[in-house]
Design an enzyme around this catalytic site. Sequence first.
Site, PDB file in Angstrom:
ATOM      1  N   ARG A  19       0.857  -1.183   0.000  1.00  0.00           N
ATOM      2  CA  ARG A  19       0.000   0.000   0.000  1.00  0.00           C
ATOM      3  C   ARG A  19       0.894   1.234   0.000  1.00  0.00           C
ATOM      4  O   ARG A  19       2.100   1.141   0.152  1.00  0.00           O
ATOM      5  CB  ARG A  19      -1.002   0.016   1.155  1.00  0.00           C
ATOM      6  CG  ARG A  19      -0.666  -0.674   2.427  1.00  0.00           C
ATOM      7  CD  ARG A  19       0.423  -0.055   3.242  1.00  0.00           C
ATOM      8  NE  ARG A  19       0.226   1.382   3.415  1.00  0.00           N
ATOM      9  CZ  ARG A  19       1.190   2.250   3.589  1.00  0.00           C
ATOM     10  NH1 ARG A  19       2.456   1.861   3.596  1.00  0.00           N
ATOM     11  NH2 ARG A  19       0.942   3.524   3.760  1.00  0.00           N
TER      12      ARG A  19
ATOM     13  N   GLN B 209      -2.018   2.392  10.050  1.00  0.00           N
ATOM     14  CA  GLN B 209      -0.726   2.472   9.358  1.00  0.00           C
ATOM     15  C   GLN B 209       0.298   3.270  10.149  1.00  0.00           C
ATOM     16  O   GLN B 209       1.493   2.992  10.085  1.00  0.00           O
ATOM     17  CB  GLN B 209      -0.899   3.095   7.971  1.00  0.00           C
ATOM     18  CG  GLN B 209      -1.685   2.242   6.991  1.00  0.00           C
ATOM     19  CD  GLN B 209      -3.131   2.695   6.898  1.00  0.00           C
ATOM     20  OE1 GLN B 209      -3.712   3.128   7.903  1.00  0.00           O
ATOM     21  NE2 GLN B 209      -3.719   2.604   5.718  1.00  0.00           N
TER      22      GLN B 209
ATOM     23  N   ASP C 274      -2.079  10.672  -2.382  1.00  0.00           N
ATOM     24  CA  ASP C 274      -2.425   9.644  -3.357  1.00  0.00           C
ATOM     25  C   ASP C 274      -2.817  10.244  -4.699  1.00  0.00           C
ATOM     26  O   ASP C 274      -2.700   9.588  -5.725  1.00  0.00           O
ATOM     27  CB  ASP C 274      -3.557   8.770  -2.818  1.00  0.00           C
ATOM     28  CG  ASP C 274      -3.060   7.775  -1.795  1.00  0.00           C
ATOM     29  OD1 ASP C 274      -2.964   6.586  -2.133  1.00  0.00           O
ATOM     30  OD2 ASP C 274      -2.743   8.174  -0.662  1.00  0.00           O
TER      31      ASP C 274
ATOM     32  N   ASN D  73      -5.642  12.237   0.149  1.00  0.00           N
ATOM     33  CA  ASN D  73      -4.719  11.439   0.956  1.00  0.00           C
ATOM     34  C   ASN D  73      -5.531  10.654   1.977  1.00  0.00           C
ATOM     35  O   ASN D  73      -6.758  10.734   2.022  1.00  0.00           O
ATOM     36  CB  ASN D  73      -3.680  12.346   1.635  1.00  0.00           C
ATOM     37  CG  ASN D  73      -2.523  11.557   2.217  1.00  0.00           C
ATOM     38  OD1 ASN D  73      -1.943  10.709   1.545  1.00  0.00           O
ATOM     39  ND2 ASN D  73      -2.189  11.799   3.467  1.00  0.00           N
TER      40      ASN D  73
END
EC number: 5.3.1.23
Length: 341
Positions: free
Chosen positions: A49, A193, A234, A244
């Site tokens: 990812r 994350q 992103d 994002n």
Amino acid sequence: MSQSSVSAIRWANNQLILLDQRKLPLQEAYVNCVTHVEVADAIRQMVVRGAPAIGIAAAYGVALAAAEFGSDRDRLHRALETLADSRPTAVNLFWALRRMRGLIDGASVADLFPLLVEEATRIHEEDLQANLTMGELGADLIAESGRGALLTHCNTGSLATGGYGTALGVIRSAYRRDLVTEVFADETRPWLQGARLTAWELCQDDIPVKLIADSAAAHVMKTCAVKWVIVGADRITAHGDVANKIGTYGLAVLARHHGVKFMVAAPSSTIDFELFSGADIPIEERTSDELKFVQGTPLAPEKADAFNPVFDVTPAELIDAIVTERGVVLRPNAEKMLKLQ
């Protein structure tokens, strides 16, 4: 300058070897992909990812498709579509696939496999070099504000890229220049994350990190002398709006209220110059189970529904700097973004 002690993507023996990020930090396990479908599944299931890493993995996936299908363009084009469908928001995925498709359509040789492996490797190496450049450019901005604490969100390091990292690369470079007192890492629900990946990466490199609940960010900005919030992206529009990880928009609002600078670090491949408004960015929604369960343990009533968008859009007017390998844009707008095209 080395990239860091972490490597999430490797190509060896005609296989793509991915560090399984779902199992960190408790276990360092690897997934070996030998087909393009396995790569697409790894992207979809978040074995790998982070926007740049997704693009790199997909490029290697195209090479694997050539190992499967030879020079059959029709089947290779279908493989490109399979990989493109794996995640909808990260523009790096589509950028990398366009590069690979251009090679497929333009090559005259019968054996495409070595050419595609070479191109995927080039994409991988270019990303690492871009990150090293961004690290120094971002650290220059931090130096102007003086030594202090930083706050980051999600994971933007070697695990999310071809090496070193985007926002975390800036943090690494700034730390090596003695500009960082400590790093506050948001846990980043629901996939954690920040807790599982960013804290792990920073610990691997002996950079002082304090993990915080997402809901503690405002208090930390108010009381802990945070100089910069630094995030990745992103997708970035031609006007400078940024998609994002969910929670980024809220951090930008909080940073503006508390007088904290807000930096976005991302390679130029993240910029979608054909998209002008953040409102037009497709926002991925994932299963409610990601909110309602942790490692199979229920956290919420079974009958409760959940809304789980995994990205949000931060408008350009809340961003102090966008840092790319092509340069820095301060207070981005459409005119300034053109310098990065």
